[in-house]
Design a protein around this motif. Structure first.
Motif, PDB file in Angstrom:
ATOM      1  N   ALA A  76       0.830  -1.207   0.000  1.00 16.26           N
ATOM      2  CA  ALA A  76       0.000   0.000   0.000  1.00 16.26           C
ATOM      3  C   ALA A  76       0.864   1.256   0.000  1.00 16.26           C
ATOM      4  O   ALA A  76       0.569   2.235  -0.697  1.00 16.26           O
ATOM      5  CB  ALA A  76      -0.940   0.000   1.202  1.00 16.26           C
ATOM      6  N   ALA A  77       1.935   1.224   0.787  1.00 17.67           N
ATOM      7  CA  ALA A  77       2.847   2.369   0.836  1.00 17.67           C
ATOM      8  C   ALA A  77       3.508   2.584  -0.517  1.00 17.67           C
ATOM      9  O   ALA A  77       3.629   3.723  -1.002  1.00 17.67           O
ATOM     10  CB  ALA A  77       3.899   2.141   1.912  1.00 17.67           C
ATOM     11  N   ALA A  93       0.991   4.066  -2.986  1.00 19.67           N
ATOM     12  CA  ALA A  93       0.728   5.478  -2.718  1.00 19.67           C
ATOM     13  C   ALA A  93       1.873   6.347  -3.236  1.00 19.67           C
ATOM     14  O   ALA A  93       1.647   7.409  -3.846  1.00 19.67           O
ATOM     15  CB  ALA A  93       0.532   5.698  -1.222  1.00 19.67           C
TER      16      ALA A  93
END
Length: 269
Positions: free
Chosen positions: A218-219, A222
């Motif tokens: 997810a990081a 993003a």
């Protein structure tokens, strides 16, 4: 530790999985790991295998032999494979598959750089999320000495890392940066002694692999959105200028000079 080999159609790219880490090796040390068309395809195939394997949490990319990460594209095949803009388009399609597989991986990608990381080799390393280098490593883009055009995506990635001023310096002068300068300008994340770098990167990769994979993915996703460049009319204009380079007499002169081991004489046409 158990290491599993991923079967590929070329022996010039090696892919193995060990304890949650995918090890991806550019394996043409007799040519300083210069990257050929078959190797671009091998990179794409290896990354696809790693992406599909839930056991792989992080990928480490390195060059075989300890002397070079990748000393650019294999220029010896340019006369047959990349002699003008039309051939460059076909070459670019295959190379783009490899580049996109590296750039679009949902899993963290670490580059372990020893020695030369030049031209297409630097383009590969720029796709990594983090770069670790030995003190003797060298970084550069020799496109201006060969008469070829450097694609927009690679230029944009370089400029985001080191800033437009340093990117211009590297592209205009075609000079090489040593490891300390590369660290100072943000091109690499750490410089580690030759005797310690594999253990250092292995330990770092193991730390990442032990973390929650969905959180890490997810990081990364993003940050990819944050960094994404616009595929705009401006980028299309750059592509036209790159094609002009590949169709130029200067590019033919650059190839001949490289093969004849002499200084090129560029005319700007």
């Amino acid at each position: 530790m158990t290491r599993t080999t991923v079967p590929l159609q070329t022996g010039k790219i090696l892919a193995e999985v060990e304890e949650g880490i995918g090890w991806l090796t550019i394996n043409q040390p007799e040519r300083r790991n210069a990257v050929s068309l078959e190797m671009w395809q091998g990179l794409a195939d290896a990354m696809a295998a790693f992406e599909a394997d839930d056991a792989v949490r992080v990928v480490v990319l390195r060059g075989a032999g300890g002397v070079s990460f990748a000393a650019g594209a294999d220029i010896t095949e340019f006369e047959q494979q990349r002699a003008d803009a039309q051939q460059k388009a076909r070459y670019g399609e295959i190379a783009a598959r490899g580049q996109k597989a590296l750039a679009r991986s949902s899993k963290p990608l670490l580059a372990l750089v020893q020695g030369f990381c030049i031209g297409g080799g630097l383009a590969i390393a720029l796709n990594a999320d983090l770069r670790f280098a030995t003190p003797g490593s060298r970084f550069g883009i020799p496109a201006a000495r060969l008469g070829l055009g450097y694609e927009y995506a690679g230029v944009a990635t370089l400029a985001r890392l080191v800033g437009p001023s340093t990117a211009k310096d590297m592209l205009f002068s075609a000079r090489q940066l040593g490891a300390d300068e590369a660290l100072r300008v943000g091109l690499v994340n750490a410089v580690v002694d030759d005797t310690e770098i594999e253990a250092h990167v292995r330990d770092y990769a193991a730390r990442v692999a032990a973390n929650a994979p969905l959180t890490v993915q997810a990081a990364k996703a993003a940050l990819r959105v944050f960094e994404r460049y616009a595929d705009s009319a401006g980028a299309a204009e750059i592509a036209t200028l790159v094609d002009r380079c590949f169709d130029s007499e200067d590019y033919r002169e650059g190839r001949r000079a490289f093969l004849e081991k002499r200084t090129p004489r560029f005319q700007g046409r």
